[in-house]
Design a protein around this motif. Structure first.
Motif, PDB file in Angstrom:
ATOM      1  N   ARG A 110       0.833  -1.200   0.000  1.00  0.00           N
ATOM      2  CA  ARG A 110       0.000   0.000   0.000  1.00  0.00           C
ATOM      3  C   ARG A 110       0.870   1.254   0.000  1.00  0.00           C
ATOM      4  NH1 ARG A 110      -3.609  -0.114   4.929  1.00  0.00           N
ATOM      5  NH2 ARG A 110      -4.899  -1.508   3.653  1.00  0.00           N
ATOM      6  N   GLY A 111       0.438   2.244  -0.768  1.00  0.00           N
ATOM      7  CA  GLY A 111       1.052   3.556  -0.735  1.00  0.00           C
ATOM      8  C   GLY A 111       0.199   4.532   0.053  1.00  0.00           C
ATOM      9  N   ALA A 112       0.653   5.773   0.115  1.00  0.00           N
ATOM     10  CA  ALA A 112      -0.059   6.815   0.856  1.00  0.00           C
ATOM     11  C   ALA A 112      -1.147   7.459   0.028  1.00  0.00           C
ATOM     12  CB  ALA A 112       0.929   7.881   1.325  1.00  0.00           C
ATOM     13  N   GLY A 113      -1.308   7.019  -1.218  1.00  0.00           N
ATOM     14  CA  GLY A 113      -2.275   7.583  -2.153  1.00  0.00           C
ATOM     15  C   GLY A 113      -1.611   7.706  -3.503  1.00  0.00           C
ATOM     16  N   ALA A 114      -2.399   7.571  -4.572  1.00  0.00           N
ATOM     17  CA  ALA A 114      -1.821   7.611  -5.917  1.00  0.00           C
ATOM     18  C   ALA A 114      -1.308   8.981  -6.299  1.00  0.00           C
ATOM     19  CB  ALA A 114      -2.860   7.134  -6.937  1.00  0.00           C
ATOM     20  N   ASP A 115      -1.588   9.999  -5.494  1.00  0.00           N
ATOM     21  CA  ASP A 115      -1.023  11.329  -5.731  1.00  0.00           C
ATOM     22  C   ASP A 115       0.115  11.637  -4.761  1.00  0.00           C
ATOM     23  OD1 ASP A 115      -2.574  11.489  -3.451  1.00  0.00           O
ATOM     24  OD2 ASP A 115      -3.531  13.398  -3.990  1.00  0.00           O
ATOM     25  N   GLN A 116       0.575  10.617  -4.020  1.00  0.00           N
ATOM     26  CA  GLN A 116       1.653  10.835  -3.063  1.00  0.00           C
ATOM     27  C   GLN A 116       2.780   9.813  -3.161  1.00  0.00           C
ATOM     28  OE1 GLN A 116       0.436  12.063   1.000  1.00  0.00           O
ATOM     29  NE2 GLN A 116      -1.649  11.610   0.317  1.00  0.00           N
ATOM     30  N   THR A 117       2.463   8.558  -3.452  1.00  0.00           N
ATOM     31  CA  THR A 117       3.476   7.513  -3.560  1.00  0.00           C
ATOM     32  C   THR A 117       3.628   7.143  -5.026  1.00  0.00           C
ATOM     33  OG1 THR A 117       2.962   6.639  -1.364  1.00  0.00           O
ATOM     34  CG2 THR A 117       4.114   5.175  -2.876  1.00  0.00           C
ATOM     35  N   PHE A 118       4.848   7.358  -5.567  1.00  0.00           N
ATOM     36  CA  PHE A 118       5.078   7.196  -7.003  1.00  0.00           C
ATOM     37  C   PHE A 118       6.178   6.159  -7.227  1.00  0.00           C
ATOM     38  CE2 PHE A 118       3.732  11.521  -6.126  1.00  0.00           C
ATOM     39  CZ  PHE A 118       2.661  11.693  -6.991  1.00  0.00           C
ATOM     40  N   LEU A 119       5.830   5.068  -7.913  1.00  0.00           N
ATOM     41  CA  LEU A 119       6.801   4.045  -8.281  1.00  0.00           C
ATOM     42  C   LEU A 119       7.162   4.209  -9.749  1.00  0.00           C
ATOM     43  CD1 LEU A 119       5.270   0.843  -6.619  1.00  0.00           C
ATOM     44  CD2 LEU A 119       6.529   2.721  -5.560  1.00  0.00           C
ATOM     45  N   VAL A 120       8.458   4.339 -10.027  1.00  0.00           N
ATOM     46  CA  VAL A 120       8.947   4.441 -11.401  1.00  0.00           C
ATOM     47  C   VAL A 120       9.894   3.280 -11.624  1.00  0.00           C
ATOM     48  CG1 VAL A 120      10.189   5.841 -13.083  1.00  0.00           C
ATOM     49  CG2 VAL A 120       8.709   6.954 -11.393  1.00  0.00           C
ATOM     50  N   PHE A 121       9.507   2.366 -12.508  1.00  0.00           N
ATOM     51  CA  PHE A 121      10.290   1.159 -12.750  1.00  0.00           C
ATOM     52  C   PHE A 121      11.222   1.340 -13.940  1.00  0.00           C
ATOM     53  CE2 PHE A 121       6.734  -0.562 -10.324  1.00  0.00           C
ATOM     54  CZ  PHE A 121       7.360  -1.502  -9.517  1.00  0.00           C
ATOM     55  N   THR A 122      12.481   0.945 -13.751  1.00  0.00           N
ATOM     56  CA  THR A 122      13.437   0.874 -14.860  1.00  0.00           C
ATOM     57  C   THR A 122      13.892  -0.560 -15.098  1.00  0.00           C
ATOM     58  OG1 THR A 122      15.250   1.394 -13.329  1.00  0.00           O
ATOM     59  CG2 THR A 122      14.251   3.244 -14.536  1.00  0.00           C
ATOM     60  N   GLY A 123      13.299  -1.486 -14.391  1.00  0.00           N
ATOM     61  CA  GLY A 123      13.538  -2.908 -14.567  1.00  0.00           C
ATOM     62  C   GLY A 123      12.309  -3.664 -14.108  1.00  0.00           C
ATOM     63  N   SER A 124      12.221  -4.933 -14.460  1.00  0.00           N
ATOM     64  CA  SER A 124      11.007  -5.695 -14.176  1.00  0.00           C
ATOM     65  C   SER A 124      11.355  -7.048 -13.575  1.00  0.00           C
ATOM     66  CB  SER A 124      10.190  -5.884 -15.451  1.00  0.00           C
ATOM     67  OG  SER A 124      10.937  -6.611 -16.415  1.00  0.00           O
ATOM     68  N   GLU A 125      10.335  -7.820 -13.271  1.00  0.00           N
ATOM     69  CA  GLU A 125      10.473  -9.168 -12.753  1.00  0.00           C
ATOM     70  C   GLU A 125      10.079 -10.137 -13.859  1.00  0.00           C
ATOM     71  OE1 GLU A 125      11.713 -11.466  -9.498  1.00  0.00           O
ATOM     72  OE2 GLU A 125      11.634  -9.278  -9.703  1.00  0.00           O
ATOM     73  N   GLU A 126      10.853 -11.205 -14.033  1.00  0.00           N
ATOM     74  CA  GLU A 126      10.578 -12.164 -15.090  1.00  0.00           C
ATOM     75  C   GLU A 126      10.468 -13.566 -14.527  1.00  0.00           C
ATOM     76  OE1 GLU A 126      13.002 -11.978 -18.538  1.00  0.00           O
ATOM     77  OE2 GLU A 126      12.994  -9.781 -18.638  1.00  0.00           O
ATOM     78  N   HIS A 127       9.475 -14.295 -15.009  1.00  0.00           N
ATOM     79  CA  HIS A 127       9.282 -15.688 -14.628  1.00  0.00           C
ATOM     80  C   HIS A 127       8.781 -16.462 -15.832  1.00  0.00           C
ATOM     81  CE1 HIS A 127       9.902 -15.225 -10.314  1.00  0.00           C
ATOM     82  NE2 HIS A 127       9.090 -14.189 -10.316  1.00  0.00           N
ATOM     83  N   TRP A 128       9.526 -17.462 -16.263  1.00  0.00           N
ATOM     84  CA  TRP A 128       9.069 -18.435 -17.243  1.00  0.00           C
ATOM     85  C   TRP A 128       8.428 -17.793 -18.481  1.00  0.00           C
ATOM     86  CZ3 TRP A 128       8.015 -19.268 -11.953  1.00  0.00           C
ATOM     87  CH2 TRP A 128       8.838 -20.226 -11.366  1.00  0.00           C
ATOM     88  N   GLY A 129       9.095 -16.776 -19.003  1.00  0.00           N
ATOM     89  CA  GLY A 129       8.617 -16.137 -20.216  1.00  0.00           C
ATOM     90  C   GLY A 129       7.656 -14.996 -20.007  1.00  0.00           C
ATOM     91  N   PHE A 130       7.213 -14.753 -18.777  1.00  0.00           N
ATOM     92  CA  PHE A 130       6.368 -13.609 -18.459  1.00  0.00           C
ATOM     93  C   PHE A 130       7.228 -12.527 -17.804  1.00  0.00           C
ATOM     94  CE2 PHE A 130       3.497 -17.285 -18.153  1.00  0.00           C
ATOM     95  CZ  PHE A 130       2.475 -16.883 -18.995  1.00  0.00           C
TER      96      PHE A 130
END
Length: 624
Positions: A110-130
């Motif tokens: 959980r974040g503090a709200g979508a206008d307060q907690t911001f996740l910026v991904f530059t990498g991802s998680e991979e499993h079995w082709g997904f």
């Protein structure tokens, strides 16, 4: 339950359909659609979503601030006690890897709200082709993964040897190895129908019936029809399931079977944060796999790749009170919420903006409900002229779905990957129009082999634009100005190498829909398939429509807007027909400020600042 037989039933086949109403199965007694729809064409949609509702968890196990790594978040999820929260405080989080729940159940991120907690991904998680930026999954060790890629061929399989009737809650299997009552989710399927049209419910994904050969389908090869149910008891080879069977066409002649994983992930949720996927390289934003009773709530999700949320082998899960913007490709495989395989999921009260196909069913999904969503600017980069629809039915095995109260451009049930059956639309506004589009502009576009659809109480078309009621073979008129385009095998009322299908129109139930071409609500006996030998529907004896087909009353999150908001019986609405009020998602969209961090898109629109807790105050604690 009182049953009225009207004079409209004039032949033995129609009388048989009425008998089906009289012999209403116990599990369907008291449904709000009773007396309108043949129970064989519908089901109890009130059970969709997380059983008992989304829990309101109040204990934080760990609290993180910006600077934390994805590995630290994943470690906290892995050790979080059941029913507690991993909390992300306000700020910007730059994450070089994805977040992975790793088969750990009953945890909320959980974040503090979508206008307060911001996740910026530059990498991802991979499993079995997904790959995904957030994975809620159980890649069960009992599912083989040769060469590191998921094959979709489970080792837990059995023949399904008895218990095929609609509504049945007990099935007989040749094996029950590794099944655990109360924990196992079983997948029931059967072979596709033959290549020869049976003239009824027809499930096929073969070339010549679909436009693209789809040998593997979305589950086991050649078995597009599937239902997922929780195992509640095991007695010898008799397995009790919940829910019971939804479809009326399960039969021994199609070699029915079952398959399952040892365990599923359950009770996991993602809440109240903003996610930017533009630089992650992930295929999916949030992916559920082999999941039960999980959810996404109150998030802002921006610029995903294939989809924002992917339901795969997922049941009784929820996406609600969220805002989804944009896709990276904007042409092919560019979806909002994608249902790939699942059952009884609920997608409710969401905003979709600048997405090619906001709500898409790409595989079996009986019992799923898509309700009270708002979609705008369905952007398709290949052709700005072409109208994309907010609702897309795209693969074989799609059946027993409910779309209710959505406000979007329309529905498109195509033939790309096969046939569709028994899908219900109730009290939606489908405009068939967006500014600048002049191709494919129809509110309801059912291609060939889309059968037994139910349209009840919808408001269809754009006033002043749609001047033709329907475009149906063999006499095409003006498809792009028609409210309904049905039964053609090609685009815009044309015939392709496939054949047109007159049963698409003649098996559909249309009752009490307001359309802008005829400028009125239609209660026409000729548009009720009362004469069908299979799945016929007596002409309803009433013009009274319930407020909802799945909610018992006005939900607590609805707010002050009129309820119901859409329908022929709604007056004083704020659209040109006077029969539509904005739903809460549209009201939220209209009141959100723009986010200066993001540029204007090609349509002149901007990413919005969003916080579900501010716009939907009751969402913090409400259930389904």
């Amino acid at each position: 339950m009182k049953i009225t037989i009207t004079r409209a039933i004039v032949n033995p086949r129609a009388a048989a359909a009425c008998i089906a109403l009289i012999c209403l199965p116990a599990f369907l007694e008291g449904q709000s659609w009773s007396g309108i729809m043949n129970p064989q064409r519908a089901m109890d949609w009130s059970k969709a979503g997380v059983p008992g509702g989304i829990p309101n968890r109040t204990t934080n196990y760990k609290t993180f601030a910006p600077g934390v790594t994805a590995e630290q978040i994943n470690d906290a999820i892995a050790t979080c006690p059941s029913g507690q929260v991993v909390f992300l405080a306000p700020g910007n989080y730059q994450l070089e890897k994805g977040i992975d729940f790793g088969n750990h159940s009953n945890v909320t991120l959980r974040g503090a709200g979508a206008d307060q907690t911001f996740l910026v991904f530059t990498g991802s998680e991979e499993h079995w082709g997904f790959s995904a930026d957030i994975f809620i999954e159980n890649f069960d060790p009992n599912l083989p993964h040769p060469e590191g890629k998921y094959t979709g061929k489970p080792s837990n399989t059995a023949d399904w040897t008895g218990g095929y009737s609609q509504g049945a809650t007990e099935v007989t299997l040749s094996s029950t190895a590794h099944l655990v009552a109360g924990k196992s989710v079983i997948c029931l399927d059967q072979l596709d129908d033959s290549d020869t049209d049976n003239g009824a419910v027809w499930v096929s994904q073969k070339r010549g019936i679909s436009a693209v050969e789809n040998p593997s389908g979305t589950g086991r090869k050649g078995r597009a029809q599937m239902q997922m149910s929780l195992v509640t008891a095991i007695r010898g080879n008799t397995v009790t399931i919940s829910p019971g069977l939804y479809m009326p066409n399960w039969k021994a002649g199609q070699s029915p079977g079952a398959w399952w994983a040892d365990t599923v992930v359950s009770g996991d949720g993602v809440e109240d944060l903003s996610i930017d996927h533009a630089d992650s390289g992930a295929r999916s934003g949030i992916q559920f796999f082999n999941a039960y009773g999980c959810w996404v709530k109150g998030i802002r999700d921006i610029n995903s790749n294939r989809n924002h949320v992917w339901f795969s082998l997922t049941t009784h899960s929820v996406v609600r009170d969220s805002y989804f913007y944009g896709t990276q490709n904007s042409i092919y495989l560019s979806y909002g919420i994608e249902l790939f395989m699942g059952a009884d999921n609920l997608v409710e009260n969401n905003i979709f903006q600048h997405i090619v196909s906001p709500m898409i069913v790409n595989g079996s999904g009986p019992g799923c409900v898509w309700a009270y969503n708002y979609a705008v600017d369905d952007y398709y980069s290949a052709s700005r002229d072409w109208l994309m629809t907010g609702i897309a039915i795209h693969s074989a095995g799609t059946d027993m779905l409910l779309f209710e109260g959505n406000d979007c451009t329309g529905i498109n049930a195509d033939y790309i990957h096969g046939t569709h059956n028994l899908i219900t639309l109730f009290r939606n506004q489908l405009t068939g129009w967006e500014s600048g589009r002049f191709k494919g502009t129809t509110a309801v576009h059912l291609y060939c082999f889309s059968r037994y659809f139910n349209f009840v109480g919808n408001v269809l078309g754009k006033k002043g634009f749609h001047t033709t009621y329907e475009d149906i073979p063999p006499d095409g008129t003006d498809s792009n100005h028609a409210v309904y385009t049905m039964a053609w095998s090609g685009n815009e009322g044309h015939t392709s190498e496939l054949k047109n299908d007159p049963l698409t129109a003649s098996t559909s139930l249309r009752w009490g829909n307001f359309d802008t071409a005829t400028n009125g609500a239609r209660w026409e006996a000729s548009e009720v398939p009362s004469g069908l030998g299979e799945l016929g529907n007596p002409v309803p004896a009433t013009h009274n429509l319930p407020a909802s087909f799945y909610l018992p009353g006005k939900p607590v999150w609805w707010g002050p807007m009129p309820w119901p908001a859409i329908g022929p019986d709604v007056t004083g609405g704020n659209d040109p027909t006077g029969h539509v009020f904005a739903n809460p998602a549209e009201v939220c969209y209209s009141s959100c400020p723009v986010d200066p961090a993001y540029p204007e898109d090609i349509s002149g629109l901007r990413v919005l600042v969003f916080n579900a807790g501010k716009h939907y105050p009751a969402t913090a604690t409400h259930g389904p």
